[in-house]
Design a protein around this motif. Structure first.
Motif, PDB file in Angstrom:
ATOM      1  N   THR A 108       0.829  -1.207   0.000  1.00 51.45           N
ATOM      2  CA  THR A 108       0.000   0.000   0.000  1.00 51.45           C
ATOM      3  C   THR A 108       0.861   1.255   0.000  1.00 51.45           C
ATOM      4  O   THR A 108       0.610   2.202  -0.752  1.00 51.45           O
ATOM      5  CB  THR A 108      -0.921  -0.003   1.236  1.00 51.45           C
TER       6      THR A 108
ATOM      7  N   ALA B 239     -15.672   4.297   0.631  1.00 53.89           N
ATOM      8  CA  ALA B 239     -15.785   2.837   0.633  1.00 53.89           C
ATOM      9  C   ALA B 239     -15.319   2.252   1.957  1.00 53.89           C
ATOM     10  O   ALA B 239     -15.914   1.284   2.471  1.00 53.89           O
ATOM     11  CB  ALA B 239     -14.979   2.241  -0.517  1.00 53.89           C
TER      12      ALA B 239
ATOM     13  N   GLN C 268      -8.636  10.594  -5.048  1.00 54.57           N
ATOM     14  CA  GLN C 268      -9.342   9.319  -4.921  1.00 54.57           C
ATOM     15  C   GLN C 268      -8.367   8.209  -4.564  1.00 54.57           C
ATOM     16  O   GLN C 268      -8.622   7.398  -3.660  1.00 54.57           O
ATOM     17  CB  GLN C 268     -10.054   8.980  -6.233  1.00 54.57           C
TER      18      GLN C 268
ATOM     19  N   HIS D 192     -15.549  11.181 -10.589  1.00 57.11           N
ATOM     20  CA  HIS D 192     -14.299  10.508 -10.949  1.00 57.11           C
ATOM     21  C   HIS D 192     -14.111  10.420 -12.464  1.00 57.11           C
ATOM     22  O   HIS D 192     -12.979  10.353 -12.949  1.00 57.11           O
ATOM     23  CB  HIS D 192     -14.265   9.112 -10.332  1.00 57.11           C
TER      24      HIS D 192
ATOM     25  N   ASP E 138     -11.511   6.725   2.540  1.00 55.02           N
ATOM     26  CA  ASP E 138     -12.455   7.082   1.479  1.00 55.02           C
ATOM     27  C   ASP E 138     -13.856   6.607   1.849  1.00 55.02           C
ATOM     28  O   ASP E 138     -14.048   5.890   2.842  1.00 55.02           O
ATOM     29  CB  ASP E 138     -11.999   6.483   0.150  1.00 55.02           C
TER      30      ASP E 138
ATOM     31  N   THR F 209      -8.215   6.169  -0.968  1.00 56.75           N
ATOM     32  CA  THR F 209      -8.401   4.718  -1.022  1.00 56.75           C
ATOM     33  C   THR F 209      -7.268   3.996  -0.320  1.00 56.75           C
ATOM     34  O   THR F 209      -7.492   3.100   0.509  1.00 56.75           O
ATOM     35  CB  THR F 209      -8.498   4.253  -2.483  1.00 56.75           C
TER      36      THR F 209
ATOM     37  N   ARG G  38     -10.516  -0.232  -7.901  1.00 58.77           N
ATOM     38  CA  ARG G  38     -10.684   1.064  -7.247  1.00 58.77           C
ATOM     39  C   ARG G  38      -9.456   1.947  -7.397  1.00 58.77           C
ATOM     40  O   ARG G  38      -9.529   3.166  -7.212  1.00 58.77           O
ATOM     41  CB  ARG G  38     -11.034   0.868  -5.767  1.00 58.77           C
ATOM     42  N   ILE G  39      -8.307   1.332  -7.670  1.00 59.49           N
ATOM     43  CA  ILE G  39      -7.088   2.136  -7.848  1.00 59.49           C
ATOM     44  C   ILE G  39      -6.599   2.139  -9.291  1.00 59.49           C
ATOM     45  O   ILE G  39      -5.720   2.919  -9.637  1.00 59.49           O
ATOM     46  CB  ILE G  39      -5.958   1.634  -6.921  1.00 59.49           C
TER      47      ILE G  39
ATOM     48  N   PRO H  12      -7.284  -1.817   1.252  1.00 63.10           N
ATOM     49  CA  PRO H  12      -7.519  -0.962   0.075  1.00 63.10           C
ATOM     50  C   PRO H  12      -7.103  -1.604  -1.238  1.00 63.10           C
ATOM     51  O   PRO H  12      -7.540  -1.173  -2.302  1.00 63.10           O
ATOM     52  CB  PRO H  12      -6.665   0.275   0.368  1.00 63.10           C
TER      53      PRO H  12
END
Length: 472
Positions: free
Chosen positions: A208, A379, A368, A355, A377, A372, A441-442, A435
């Protein structure tokens, strides 16, 4: 030494003689360090307080006297959301989403006590975190350092001399980009060191942290390269500065604030009053689970009697009111879950709309991605709500089962079970949100940042070709 390295080194020498640039760079680096250590200390204090409060709440629940289980259902529990390890780097939406939930039967409460509602209005302008500084202030510094990198060569008529000495347009642009790219990474180095140190302690995942460092490196390089290229495309430094400042204002100030308003207007969320009215209407349709003789539960009573092979409620080996409470909780939980899913779906649609425009404003992409990876975030907050709701349902149903199974053995007008049972009720244990579990999502933010860098490289080739034409 190649021409590219010579040009980069000369750029560093010139910047080293720029006293105002050195002071501004030093102040920004100091600000990043101060923001990092302040955020770490603040996170530690908040986490300590929440742990203490959670322990106090759990001990108070365990210390309750002998009671009817349904009274404990309404007594409920408080949950405090843990802070993600990297939330010190980017607080994200944590200050606006609430951090405490009261769990009780028949209701799905929202998180309360958002920090933004209890703090100064200045909090709404953004907390002083390393992420905020890198996202908002660092681009300004890079613009200030690089806006005249090529344009001043034109203004001073030294560009033709460089080209006459055999330095091509590509070498010139590449050298300038190398010089300012290295400065951009140096500006981000203190923040990267904080992240690596946090990972080294085991508090954060190396993968991460690695992705976050790569993302911010791309973000800083993007502004350094853009500043050099714009400087190469215009005739005067002041023109480059005006264009770059306009780009900064549009992509960092205007679009990230205007787009959420547009998304909200296109897909409005239901107000709290509208949601409560709709929920109340749906709850009326399933009857009152506090009343075992409610006509809505007639079919349920017949089903229970058939299941146990008896003819009357009094013949049941369990308390019928407890079974009604179990069934009522199942029905009300489904109603609240459906409403929550509809609300969450609308919020996701709003976020997806914003986004989409990260192609025009890379700040949206880095923001974003940063939130994340930091676990701050929407989520991540929704994951906490989902886990707390799953715990609430099991907590309430466990007490309802105690009512159904234990009270028939006690009897009396005011039956109560032993307080020892409260200590058998499990406590909430939050499973940290990963994450990187959902790569989609990334992926999009990384593609946006990579796309901007690729587009700038293409534009750099065009600028180099124009510069090369000056020599002919």
């Amino acid at each position: 030494m190649t021409a590219v390295k010579l040009i980069a080194r000369e750029e560093w020498r010139m910047l080293a003689r720029n006293r105002s640039g050195l002071i501004a760079t030093g102040l920004l680096v100091l600000l990043i360090l101060v923001a990092g250590f302040t955020s770490l200390e603040r996170r530690s204090a908040i986490e300590t307080d929440r742990t203490r409060y959670q322990t106090s709440v759990d001990e108070t629940f365990d210390a309750q006297p002998d009671r009817h289980p349904h009274r404990m259902v309404h007594y409920g529990q408080f949950l405090f959301r843990p802070i993600a390890p990297l939330a010190f780097f980017d607080a994200g939406v944590n200050s606006f989403t609430g951090n405490t939930i009261f769990l009780e039967g028949h209701r799905q409460n929202s998180a309360n006590f958002a920090e933004a509602r209890q703090s100064s209005l200045l909090l709404r302008f953004g907390q002083l975190t390393p992420a905020f500084i890198l996202q908002t202030l660092a681009p300004l510094l890079l613009i200030f350092l690089a806006f005249a990198s090529v344009a001043r060569e034109k203004e001073r008529a030294t560009l033709k001399l460089l080209l006459a000495q055999g330095i091509g347009g590509r070498s010139l642009i590449a050298g300038k980009m190398l010089g300012h790219g290295a400065i951009a990474l140096a500006v981000g180095l203190p923040a990267f060191a904080l992240l690596l140190g946090f990972a080294a302690t085991g508090a954060a995942n190396w993968a991460t942290v690695g992705v976050m460092i790569i993302a911010y490196a791309c973000w800083l390089l993007l502004w350094a390269f853009a500043s050099v290229i714009i400087s190469a495309l215009v005739a005067r430094p002041r023109d480059a500065l005006a264009i770059l400042m306009g780009l900064w204002m549009i992509t960092i100030i205007l679009l990230p604030r205007a787009l959420p308003e547009v998304a909200s207007a296109q897909n409005q969320l239901a107000t709290k009053i509208e949601t409560e009215i709709a929920l109340h209407r749906d709850l009326l349709e399933i009857g009152d689970s506090h009343d075992p003789d409610d006509p809505y539960f007639n079919d349920f009573r017949d089903e229970v009697l058939d299941r146990y092979g008896v003819r009357t409620v009094e013949e049941l080996p369990v308390q019928y009111a407890g079974l009604v409470a179990i069934e009522g909780e199942r029905l009300t939980t489904q109603i609240y879950a459906d409403a929550a899913q509809r609300q969450a779906a609308r919020e996701r649609e709003q976020n997806a709309f914003v986004h989409t425009f990260s192609v025009l404003s890379p700040l949206i992409a880095i923001r974003q991605l940063s939130m994340t990876l930091a676990g701050s975030d929407p989520a991540a907050h929704q994951d906490f709500l989902d886990q707390s709701e799953a715990f609430r349902y099991e907590f309430v149903q466990r007490l309802n089962r105690m009512q159904a199974e234990l009270l028939p053995e006690i009897g009396g007008e005011d039956p109560r079970i032993s307080a020892a049972y409260w200590q058998e009720v499990p406590r909430f244990s939050y499973s940290p949100f990963d994450p990187l579990a959902d790569g989609t999502r990334i992926t999009w933010p990384l593609l946006v940042l990579g796309g901007w860098l690729a587009a700038l490289c293409v534009l750099a080739l065009f600028a180099a070709r124009r510069i090369g034409g000056v020599a002919r």
